[in-house]
Scaffold this motif. Sequence first.
Motif, PDB file in Angstrom:
ATOM      1  N   TRP A   1      -3.851   5.687  -5.461  1.00 23.85           N
ATOM      2  CA  TRP A   1      -4.470   6.087  -4.094  1.00 23.85           C
ATOM      3  C   TRP A   1      -5.509   4.701  -4.010  1.00 23.85           C
ATOM      4  O   TRP A   1      -5.692   4.221  -2.918  1.00 23.85           O
ATOM      5  CB  TRP A   1      -5.084   7.284  -4.314  1.00 23.85           C
ATOM      6  CG  TRP A   1      -3.869   8.198  -3.704  1.00 23.85           C
ATOM      7  CD1 TRP A   1      -3.242   9.058  -4.714  1.00 23.85           C
ATOM      8  CD2 TRP A   1      -3.071   8.213  -2.538  1.00 23.85           C
ATOM      9  NE1 TRP A   1      -2.369   9.671  -4.389  1.00 23.85           N
ATOM     10  CE2 TRP A   1      -2.116   9.338  -2.969  1.00 23.85           C
ATOM     11  CE3 TRP A   1      -3.181   7.727  -1.433  1.00 23.85           C
ATOM     12  CZ2 TRP A   1      -1.193   9.817  -1.995  1.00 23.85           C
ATOM     13  CZ3 TRP A   1      -2.028   8.093  -0.565  1.00 23.85           C
ATOM     14  CH2 TRP A   1      -1.098   9.116  -1.002  1.00 23.85           C
ATOM     15  N   GLU A   2      -6.161   4.736  -5.185  1.00 23.30           N
ATOM     16  CA  GLU A   2      -7.566   3.549  -4.839  1.00 23.30           C
ATOM     17  C   GLU A   2      -6.850   2.355  -4.549  1.00 23.30           C
ATOM     18  O   GLU A   2      -7.382   1.472  -3.630  1.00 23.30           O
ATOM     19  CB  GLU A   2      -8.250   3.399  -6.276  1.00 23.30           C
ATOM     20  CG  GLU A   2      -9.021   4.726  -6.787  1.00 23.30           C
ATOM     21  CD  GLU A   2      -7.831   5.534  -7.735  1.00 23.30           C
ATOM     22  OE1 GLU A   2      -6.800   5.005  -7.923  1.00 23.30           O
ATOM     23  OE2 GLU A   2      -8.341   6.720  -7.490  1.00 23.30           O
TER      24      GLU A   2
ATOM     25  N   GLY B   1       0.891   3.809  -3.043  1.00 21.59           N
ATOM     26  CA  GLY B   1       0.376   5.085  -2.677  1.00 21.59           C
ATOM     27  C   GLY B   1       1.468   6.072  -3.020  1.00 21.59           C
ATOM     28  O   GLY B   1       1.271   7.154  -3.447  1.00 21.59           O
TER      29      GLY B   1
ATOM     30  N   VAL C   1      -4.619  -1.255   2.219  1.00 17.21           N
ATOM     31  CA  VAL C   1      -4.558  -0.742   3.822  1.00 17.21           C
ATOM     32  C   VAL C   1      -5.884  -1.694   4.353  1.00 17.21           C
ATOM     33  O   VAL C   1      -5.733  -2.154   5.325  1.00 17.21           O
ATOM     34  CB  VAL C   1      -4.582   0.642   3.771  1.00 17.21           C
ATOM     35  CG1 VAL C   1      -5.173   1.200   5.151  1.00 17.21           C
ATOM     36  CG2 VAL C   1      -3.515   1.366   3.468  1.00 17.21           C
ATOM     37  N   ILE C   2      -6.859  -1.378   3.573  1.00 15.05           N
ATOM     38  CA  ILE C   2      -8.338  -2.142   4.341  1.00 15.05           C
ATOM     39  C   ILE C   2      -8.024  -3.833   4.437  1.00 15.05           C
ATOM     40  O   ILE C   2      -8.245  -4.451   5.414  1.00 15.05           O
ATOM     41  CB  ILE C   2      -9.526  -2.070   3.405  1.00 15.05           C
ATOM     42  CG1 ILE C   2      -9.689  -0.436   3.673  1.00 15.05           C
ATOM     43  CG2 ILE C   2     -10.584  -2.807   3.930  1.00 15.05           C
ATOM     44  CD1 ILE C   2     -10.723  -0.125   2.616  1.00 15.05           C
TER      45      ILE C   2
ATOM     46  N   ALA D   1       0.837  -1.204  -0.033  1.00 18.50           N
ATOM     47  CA  ALA D   1       0.065  -0.077  -0.027  1.00 18.50           C
ATOM     48  C   ALA D   1       0.830   1.192  -0.149  1.00 18.50           C
ATOM     49  O   ALA D   1       0.628   2.276  -0.599  1.00 18.50           O
ATOM     50  CB  ALA D   1      -1.087  -0.145   1.155  1.00 18.50           C
TER      51      ALA D   1
ATOM     52  N   SER E   1      -4.040   1.559  -3.136  1.00 15.85           N
ATOM     53  CA  SER E   1      -3.490   1.827  -1.848  1.00 15.85           C
ATOM     54  C   SER E   1      -4.485   1.788  -0.830  1.00 15.85           C
ATOM     55  O   SER E   1      -4.163   1.047   0.171  1.00 15.85           O
ATOM     56  CB  SER E   1      -2.877   3.231  -1.746  1.00 15.85           C
ATOM     57  OG  SER E   1      -2.200   3.364  -0.548  1.00 15.85           O
ATOM     58  N   ILE E   2      -5.662   2.227  -0.883  1.00  8.51           N
ATOM     59  CA  ILE E   2      -6.685   2.243   0.117  1.00  8.51           C
ATOM     60  C   ILE E   2      -7.249   0.872   0.249  1.00  8.51           C
ATOM     61  O   ILE E   2      -7.383   0.222   1.374  1.00  8.51           O
ATOM     62  CB  ILE E   2      -7.678   3.283  -0.122  1.00  8.51           C
ATOM     63  CG1 ILE E   2      -7.345   4.625  -0.106  1.00  8.51           C
ATOM     64  CG2 ILE E   2      -8.980   2.979   0.282  1.00  8.51           C
ATOM     65  CD1 ILE E   2      -8.243   5.688  -0.715  1.00  8.51           C
ATOM     66  N   VAL E   3      -7.330  -0.083  -0.824  1.00  9.82           N
ATOM     67  CA  VAL E   3      -7.778  -1.230  -0.633  1.00  9.82           C
ATOM     68  C   VAL E   3      -6.935  -2.336   0.040  1.00  9.82           C
ATOM     69  O   VAL E   3      -7.191  -3.129   0.756  1.00  9.82           O
ATOM     70  CB  VAL E   3      -8.246  -1.722  -2.310  1.00  9.82           C
ATOM     71  CG1 VAL E   3      -8.318  -3.386  -2.148  1.00  9.82           C
ATOM     72  CG2 VAL E   3      -9.493  -1.151  -2.784  1.00  9.82           C
TER      73      VAL E   3
END
Length: 145
Positions: free
Chosen positions: A53-54, A48, A60-61, A44, A56-58
């Motif tokens: 960013w999309e 990032g 991180v989740i 991530a 990266s967010i996935v």
Amino acid sequence: MIYLAIGAAILWFLVGLGRGKAWSPRREWRFLSAGFALAAFAAAAYVGIRGAWEISIVLVILGLWLVTTARLNPAAPAAPSPPPQPSREMSLKEARSILGVGPDATPKEIKAAYNRLIRMAHPDKGGTTGLATQLNAARDRLLGG
């Protein structure tokens, strides 16, 4: 990146084989989940920095979910229930019937009948604790023990 994941999986497998302990999917999943969480966080950060960013967010989740599953403790195994206790005193007629001996049986005959039956009815040999308890109670009643 894929080569690192494959190498880590092979190393994990070989270390697991070398320990000589029984393989426990629960315990192993905790370590594997923590490792995947670290990999997801690192990926991530890398993605990032590169501007996606999309993704990266996935990641991180996904990493947070893996961390929570690594922290779950397995349920404690249930304690075995104690063998059932006879609720009343067994009569001599019932005790003779269970062991299959007559009213004039000697202590030696009673012990022989008990040994023959307990070999088949013992819980370690596939029998039930209830039947073994009845056999023990019948023997004790007839031998006065």
